[in-house]
Design an enzyme around this catalytic site. Structure first.
Site, mmCIF file in Angstrom:
data_model
loop_
_atom_site.group_PDB
_atom_site.id
_atom_site.type_symbol
_atom_site.label_atom_id
_atom_site.label_comp_id
_atom_site.label_asym_id
_atom_site.label_seq_id
_atom_site.Cartn_x
_atom_site.Cartn_y
_atom_site.Cartn_z
ATOM 1 N N TYR A 10 42.645 43.890 41.913
ATOM 2 C CA TYR A 10 42.891 45.309 42.180
ATOM 3 C C TYR A 10 43.176 45.561 43.655
ATOM 4 O O TYR A 10 42.427 45.098 44.522
ATOM 5 C CB TYR A 10 41.688 46.117 41.731
ATOM 6 C CG TYR A 10 41.914 47.610 41.602
ATOM 7 C CD1 TYR A 10 43.170 48.142 41.309
ATOM 8 C CD2 TYR A 10 40.851 48.498 41.746
ATOM 9 C CE1 TYR A 10 43.358 49.499 41.174
ATOM 10 C CE2 TYR A 10 41.025 49.871 41.602
ATOM 11 C CZ TYR A 10 42.284 50.360 41.322
ATOM 12 O OH TYR A 10 42.475 51.718 41.184
ATOM 13 N N HIS A 15 30.891 38.352 40.654
ATOM 14 C CA HIS A 15 32.337 38.532 40.780
ATOM 15 C C HIS A 15 32.807 37.695 41.962
ATOM 16 O O HIS A 15 33.038 38.198 43.071
ATOM 17 C CB HIS A 15 32.628 40.014 41.000
ATOM 18 C CG HIS A 15 33.953 40.460 40.475
ATOM 19 N ND1 HIS A 15 34.205 40.632 39.126
ATOM 20 C CD2 HIS A 15 35.108 40.778 41.113
ATOM 21 C CE1 HIS A 15 35.450 41.036 38.966
ATOM 22 N NE2 HIS A 15 36.016 41.129 40.150
ATOM 23 N N ASP A 35 27.528 39.700 37.348
ATOM 24 C CA ASP A 35 28.671 40.446 37.876
ATOM 25 C C ASP A 35 28.341 41.938 37.936
ATOM 26 O O ASP A 35 28.188 42.591 36.901
ATOM 27 C CB ASP A 35 29.888 40.202 36.985
ATOM 28 C CG ASP A 35 31.202 40.665 37.605
ATOM 29 O OD1 ASP A 35 31.173 41.544 38.486
ATOM 30 O OD2 ASP A 35 32.251 40.139 37.199
ATOM 31 N N SER A 90 39.893 39.406 37.425
ATOM 32 C CA SER A 90 39.508 40.792 37.717
ATOM 33 C C SER A 90 40.588 41.738 37.188
ATOM 34 O O SER A 90 40.846 41.733 35.992
ATOM 35 C CB SER A 90 39.232 40.964 39.215
ATOM 36 O OG SER A 90 38.522 42.157 39.457
ATOM 37 N N GLN A 91 41.238 42.538 38.048
ATOM 38 C CA GLN A 91 42.381 43.295 37.529
ATOM 39 C C GLN A 91 43.370 42.344 36.869
ATOM 40 O O GLN A 91 43.926 42.634 35.801
ATOM 41 C CB GLN A 91 43.077 44.066 38.638
ATOM 42 C CG GLN A 91 44.363 44.763 38.156
ATOM 43 C CD GLN A 91 45.135 45.430 39.273
ATOM 44 O OE1 GLN A 91 45.134 46.651 39.378
ATOM 45 N NE2 GLN A 91 45.793 44.645 40.107
#
Length: 319
Positions: free
Chosen positions: A92, A302, A273, A183-184
């Site tokens: 992101y 994360h 996370d 992630s994103q």
């Protein structure tokens, strides 16, 4: 071990709490029809970066609503025939990364397409009134204009459109196109595989953009999800529209797309996370109906997950 989220046995059966809009399937069929009607106007410009083994291009295509999308495209130099390809998606607000990061896959005989998400840290446009980057607030972008205007709707479609472009490249074996990101990028990997069923394999690392209401109820609307809190504080401070808001976000909730995936999936989750809570990731994983495997890292959050990249390479090579 300490618990951030539910116990593992509960995670393994959890299927999410964010509402799924009643017309979800029709919404995405309509969106895909819009995407297919776009003339992509593909342009490939040789990059200044070249190596003896990789031929590198800045690839551009037109996505929905007129945005020009930038992709770093690297392919093996002097390839003897059609070869596999990987479409890659970044985290992101970031960007596709350096050319160097493409070279490992190219050395193994893969073409690599690394997309800059529209309006984030790379060169793709956000054409929603301005050109260039808009960088933050992408989850809530378009929320008040109606579900057809959600920015992540357009970004999800960009992933599917890019996958189709990759599949149709004459140098690519269209039967062996894979998606990969974290992630994103993990969310976009799953969205891509859901909206372009010809994706053969998908590797998703701790995917974002899942089960928004669960994020809210865990009080983790911060870090990557902080705009959810900001939106409520500014635009619905008494939560009079809470159900409406979460239902609209349901259109861009990857858990609701997961059952469309036809390719094989490997996914990784860290049980500590706090950015993308484990339960939100399990909500998506548990709805995947195709062949799948989950790599669990109990003590990790994360962050880099040891040897997962190696597992992904082996996963893509076993074809």
């Amino acid at each position: 071990m300490p618990l951030l989220d539910m116990p593992l046995d509960q995670l393994q059966t959890y299927t999410g709490i964010n509402p799924r809009p009643a017309d979800f399937d029709e919404y995405w069929e309509r969106a895909l029809a819009e995407m297919r009607a776009v003339d992509p106007q593909i342009e490939m410009v040789p990059s200044d970066f070249q190596t003896p083994t990789a031929e590198c291009f800045d690839l551009y295509f037109t996505g929905v609503r007129g945005a020009r999308i930038h992709v770093k495209y690297a392919r093996p130099r002097n390839s003897s025939g059609p070869h596999p390809a990987v479409v890659q998606f970044h985290g992101y607000t970031g960007h596709a990364g350096d050319w160097y990061e493409r070279l490992a896959f190219v050395s193994l005989g893969f073409s690599v397409f690394a997309m800059d998400c529209r309006g984030q840290g790379g060169s793709s446009e956000d054409a929603g009134g301005v050109k260039g980057n808009t960088h933050h607030g992408h989850i809530i972008r378009g929320l008040d204009a109606g579900a057809d205007h959600l920015l992540f709707r357009h970004i999800f479609l960009d992933t599917a459109q890019l996958a189709g472009i990759a599949i149709d490249m004459p140098e690519v074996d269209g039967e062996r196109v894979y998606a990969y990101g974290g992630s994103q990028g993990g969310a976009l990997t799953l969205a891509c595989a859901a909206l372009e069923p010809r994706i053969r394999k998908a590797a998703a690392l701790y995917p974002f953009l899942s089960d928004y209401r669960r994020v809210w109820e865990m009080d983790l609307a911060k870090d990557a999800y902080t705009e959810l809190r900001t939106y409520f504080r500014f635009f619905d401070p008494q939560h009079q529209r809470e159900d409406e808001i979460f239902t609209t976000l349901g259109y861009i909730d990857i858990q609701h797309l997961a059952n469309r995936i036809r390719g094989e999936v490997v996914m990784a989750v860290g049980l500590m996370d706090t950015v993308c809570p484990p339960s939100t990731q399990f909500a998506a994983y548990n709805k995947i109906q195709s062949a799948k495997r989950l790599e669990i890292y109990p003590d990790f959050g994360h962050e880099g997950l040891p040897a997962f990249s190696d597992k992904v390479v082996q996963f893509f090579l076993q074809d």
